[in-house]
Design a protein around this motif. Structure first.
Motif, PDB file in Angstrom:
ATOM      1  N   ASN A   7      -2.982   1.676  12.070  1.00  0.00           N
ATOM      2  CA  ASN A   7      -3.907   1.693  10.943  1.00  0.00           C
ATOM      3  C   ASN A   7      -3.088   2.229   9.773  1.00  0.00           C
ATOM      4  O   ASN A   7      -2.775   3.424   9.718  1.00  0.00           O
ATOM      5  CB  ASN A   7      -5.106   2.592  11.244  1.00  0.00           C
ATOM      6  CG  ASN A   7      -6.074   2.680  10.086  1.00  0.00           C
ATOM      7  OD1 ASN A   7      -5.678   2.837   8.932  1.00  0.00           O
ATOM      8  ND2 ASN A   7      -7.359   2.597  10.400  1.00  0.00           N
ATOM      9  N   LEU A   8      -2.702   1.349   8.855  1.00  0.00           N
ATOM     10  CA  LEU A   8      -1.774   1.720   7.788  1.00  0.00           C
ATOM     11  C   LEU A   8      -2.303   2.858   6.925  1.00  0.00           C
ATOM     12  O   LEU A   8      -1.563   3.769   6.567  1.00  0.00           O
ATOM     13  CB  LEU A   8      -1.431   0.494   6.943  1.00  0.00           C
ATOM     14  CG  LEU A   8      -0.745  -0.644   7.703  1.00  0.00           C
ATOM     15  CD1 LEU A   8      -0.574  -1.858   6.802  1.00  0.00           C
ATOM     16  CD2 LEU A   8       0.575  -0.195   8.284  1.00  0.00           C
ATOM     17  N   ALA A   9      -3.581   2.829   6.588  1.00  0.00           N
ATOM     18  CA  ALA A   9      -4.158   3.898   5.765  1.00  0.00           C
ATOM     19  C   ALA A   9      -4.052   5.243   6.478  1.00  0.00           C
ATOM     20  O   ALA A   9      -3.689   6.254   5.871  1.00  0.00           O
ATOM     21  CB  ALA A   9      -5.611   3.578   5.420  1.00  0.00           C
ATOM     22  N   GLU A  10      -4.351   5.276   7.777  1.00  0.00           N
ATOM     23  CA  GLU A  10      -4.253   6.528   8.537  1.00  0.00           C
ATOM     24  C   GLU A  10      -2.811   7.000   8.654  1.00  0.00           C
ATOM     25  O   GLU A  10      -2.534   8.197   8.538  1.00  0.00           O
ATOM     26  CB  GLU A  10      -4.858   6.357   9.930  1.00  0.00           C
ATOM     27  CG  GLU A  10      -6.366   6.307   9.943  1.00  0.00           C
ATOM     28  CD  GLU A  10      -6.928   6.120  11.344  1.00  0.00           C
ATOM     29  OE1 GLU A  10      -6.173   6.219  12.338  1.00  0.00           O
ATOM     30  OE2 GLU A  10      -8.141   5.863  11.441  1.00  0.00           O
ATOM     31  N   LEU A  11      -1.887   6.069   8.889  1.00  0.00           N
ATOM     32  CA  LEU A  11      -0.476   6.455   8.993  1.00  0.00           C
ATOM     33  C   LEU A  11       0.010   7.093   7.700  1.00  0.00           C
ATOM     34  O   LEU A  11       0.690   8.114   7.715  1.00  0.00           O
ATOM     35  CB  LEU A  11       0.394   5.247   9.337  1.00  0.00           C
ATOM     36  CG  LEU A  11       0.211   4.643  10.721  1.00  0.00           C
ATOM     37  CD1 LEU A  11       1.122   3.426  10.885  1.00  0.00           C
ATOM     38  CD2 LEU A  11       0.473   5.669  11.806  1.00  0.00           C
ATOM     39  N   ASN A  12      -0.340   6.487   6.566  1.00  0.00           N
ATOM     40  CA  ASN A  12       0.073   7.044   5.276  1.00  0.00           C
ATOM     41  C   ASN A  12      -0.597   8.388   5.008  1.00  0.00           C
ATOM     42  O   ASN A  12       0.027   9.304   4.484  1.00  0.00           O
ATOM     43  CB  ASN A  12      -0.205   6.047   4.153  1.00  0.00           C
ATOM     44  CG  ASN A  12       0.763   4.882   4.202  1.00  0.00           C
ATOM     45  OD1 ASN A  12       1.961   5.053   4.348  1.00  0.00           O
ATOM     46  ND2 ASN A  12       0.232   3.676   4.089  1.00  0.00           N
ATOM     47  N   GLN A  13      -1.854   8.536   5.402  1.00  0.00           N
ATOM     48  CA  GLN A  13      -2.570   9.795   5.191  1.00  0.00           C
ATOM     49  C   GLN A  13      -1.974  10.926   6.028  1.00  0.00           C
ATOM     50  O   GLN A  13      -1.814  12.046   5.544  1.00  0.00           O
ATOM     51  CB  GLN A  13      -4.057   9.630   5.510  1.00  0.00           C
ATOM     52  CG  GLN A  13      -4.869  10.869   5.212  1.00  0.00           C
ATOM     53  CD  GLN A  13      -6.343  10.659   5.496  1.00  0.00           C
ATOM     54  OE1 GLN A  13      -6.734   9.773   6.245  1.00  0.00           O
ATOM     55  NE2 GLN A  13      -7.166  11.504   4.901  1.00  0.00           N
ATOM     56  N   VAL A  14      -1.616  10.641   7.279  1.00  0.00           N
ATOM     57  CA  VAL A  14      -1.026  11.649   8.158  1.00  0.00           C
ATOM     58  C   VAL A  14       0.292  12.163   7.581  1.00  0.00           C
ATOM     59  O   VAL A  14       0.683  13.307   7.817  1.00  0.00           O
ATOM     60  CB  VAL A  14      -0.821  11.061   9.574  1.00  0.00           C
ATOM     61  CG1 VAL A  14       0.114  11.896  10.412  1.00  0.00           C
ATOM     62  CG2 VAL A  14      -2.149  10.891  10.268  1.00  0.00           C
ATOM     63  N   CYS A  15       0.968  11.327   6.808  1.00  0.00           N
ATOM     64  CA  CYS A  15       2.270  11.694   6.246  1.00  0.00           C
ATOM     65  C   CYS A  15       2.169  12.465   4.921  1.00  0.00           C
ATOM     66  O   CYS A  15       3.202  12.882   4.382  1.00  0.00           O
ATOM     67  CB  CYS A  15       3.122  10.441   6.054  1.00  0.00           C
ATOM     68  SG  CYS A  15       3.585   9.691   7.626  1.00  0.00           S
ATOM     69  N   ASP A  16       0.962  12.644   4.397  1.00  0.00           N
ATOM     70  CA  ASP A  16       0.800  13.421   3.162  1.00  0.00           C
ATOM     71  C   ASP A  16       1.426  14.801   3.320  1.00  0.00           C
ATOM     72  O   ASP A  16       1.320  15.430   4.380  1.00  0.00           O
ATOM     73  CB  ASP A  16      -0.681  13.583   2.805  1.00  0.00           C
ATOM     74  CG  ASP A  16      -1.246  12.360   2.106  1.00  0.00           C
ATOM     75  OD1 ASP A  16      -0.467  11.475   1.703  1.00  0.00           O
ATOM     76  OD2 ASP A  16      -2.482  12.298   1.957  1.00  0.00           O
ATOM     77  N   ASN A  17       2.077  15.267   2.254  1.00  0.00           N
ATOM     78  CA  ASN A  17       2.696  16.597   2.206  1.00  0.00           C
ATOM     79  C   ASN A  17       3.787  16.796   3.254  1.00  0.00           C
ATOM     80  O   ASN A  17       3.955  17.899   3.774  1.00  0.00           O
ATOM     81  CB  ASN A  17       1.624  17.691   2.315  1.00  0.00           C
ATOM     82  CG  ASN A  17       0.659  17.621   1.161  1.00  0.00           C
ATOM     83  OD1 ASN A  17       1.059  17.492   0.008  1.00  0.00           O
ATOM     84  ND2 ASN A  17      -0.624  17.666   1.465  1.00  0.00           N
ATOM     85  N   THR A  18       4.500  15.735   3.578  1.00  0.00           N
ATOM     86  CA  THR A  18       5.655  15.820   4.474  1.00  0.00           C
ATOM     87  C   THR A  18       6.850  15.210   3.752  1.00  0.00           C
ATOM     88  O   THR A  18       6.718  14.670   2.648  1.00  0.00           O
ATOM     89  CB  THR A  18       5.418  15.051   5.786  1.00  0.00           C
ATOM     90  OG1 THR A  18       5.374  13.645   5.510  1.00  0.00           O
ATOM     91  CG2 THR A  18       4.123  15.481   6.483  1.00  0.00           C
ATOM     92  N   LEU A  19       8.008  15.254   4.371  1.00  0.00           N
ATOM     93  CA  LEU A  19       9.189  14.614   3.806  1.00  0.00           C
ATOM     94  C   LEU A  19       8.922  13.132   3.548  1.00  0.00           C
ATOM     95  O   LEU A  19       9.394  12.571   2.554  1.00  0.00           O
ATOM     96  CB  LEU A  19      10.384  14.774   4.757  1.00  0.00           C
ATOM     97  CG  LEU A  19      11.695  14.118   4.314  1.00  0.00           C
ATOM     98  CD1 LEU A  19      12.189  14.719   2.994  1.00  0.00           C
ATOM     99  CD2 LEU A  19      12.742  14.257   5.394  1.00  0.00           C
ATOM    100  N   VAL A  20       8.157  12.514   4.411  1.00  0.00           N
ATOM    101  CA  VAL A  20       7.838  11.087   4.284  1.00  0.00           C
ATOM    102  C   VAL A  20       7.174  10.804   2.940  1.00  0.00           C
ATOM    103  O   VAL A  20       7.620   9.938   2.182  1.00  0.00           O
ATOM    104  CB  VAL A  20       6.942  10.633   5.459  1.00  0.00           C
ATOM    105  CG1 VAL A  20       6.528   9.178   5.304  1.00  0.00           C
ATOM    106  CG2 VAL A  20       7.648  10.855   6.789  1.00  0.00           C
ATOM    107  N   SER A  21       6.131  11.527   2.597  1.00  0.00           N
ATOM    108  CA  SER A  21       5.451  11.294   1.314  1.00  0.00           C
ATOM    109  C   SER A  21       6.297  11.785   0.143  1.00  0.00           C
ATOM    110  O   SER A  21       6.276  11.192  -0.932  1.00  0.00           O
ATOM    111  CB  SER A  21       4.068  11.949   1.296  1.00  0.00           C
ATOM    112  OG  SER A  21       4.160  13.355   1.383  1.00  0.00           O
ATOM    113  N   HIS A  22       7.072  12.845   0.359  1.00  0.00           N
ATOM    114  CA  HIS A  22       7.928  13.365  -0.702  1.00  0.00           C
ATOM    115  C   HIS A  22       8.943  12.317  -1.154  1.00  0.00           C
ATOM    116  O   HIS A  22       9.260  12.221  -2.340  1.00  0.00           O
ATOM    117  CB  HIS A  22       8.641  14.630  -0.216  1.00  0.00           C
ATOM    118  CG  HIS A  22       9.486  15.287  -1.253  1.00  0.00           C
ATOM    119  ND1 HIS A  22       8.957  15.898  -2.372  1.00  0.00           N
ATOM    120  CD2 HIS A  22      10.824  15.427  -1.347  1.00  0.00           C
ATOM    121  CE1 HIS A  22       9.935  16.382  -3.114  1.00  0.00           C
ATOM    122  NE2 HIS A  22      11.082  16.104  -2.512  1.00  0.00           N
TER     123      HIS A  22
END
Length: 138
Positions: A7-22
């Motif tokens: 689930n792309l939206a969930e995957l992106n949300q789980v990555c909030d405030n991590t190196l991934v989103s940074h």
């Protein structure tokens, strides 16, 4: 192939405030046997000479392979990075890169993933191989 369908939206949300989103990594697509994400080529992902940093490419590769691996294991198990190899084949100084992770081996104790990263002209800029250990979730 997926134990848990992406689930792309969930995957992106789980990555909030991590190196991934940074680093601006965003999951964008999946098929029956691959997972795709993009990353900007910008100051945050560049080295001092204005080119995409090889470490940023490695982060994109490990992120894609690790997330894909974790979508493949049954409940109570997780995948963690054990070894990564990245061959940087072409430089990029602007735009966006796209990484595609595909499974090479899915076993009970380990996974091996191939992650290819392309520039906007669909030229291969980095070829990576990631080995994941499959362990019990603690």
């Amino acid at each position: 192939m997926w134990q848990t369908p992406p689930n792309l939206a969930e995957l992106n949300q789980v990555c909030d405030n991590t190196l991934v989103s940074h680093l601006g990594i965003c999951f964008t697509a999946f098929t029956q046997d691959s997972l795709t994400a993009t990353m900007p080529v910008a100051a945050i992902t560049s080295q001092p000479f204005g080119l995409l940093h090889g470490g940023a490419s490695a982060v994109l590769a490990e992120t894609l392979g690790s997330v894909a691996g974790n979508l493949m294991v049954p409940e109570g198990r997780i995948c963690v990075g054990q070894d990564i190899h990245a061959s940087h084949l072409r430089s990029v100084s602007k735009g966006e890169v796209t990484g595609v992770a595909s499974a090479i081996h899915i076993g009970g104790r380990s996974h091996v993933w191939a992650i290819d990263i392309y520039n906007e002209q669909q030229q291969l800029i980095c070829s990576s191989r990631l080995t994941l250990a499959v362990i019990k979730r603690s």
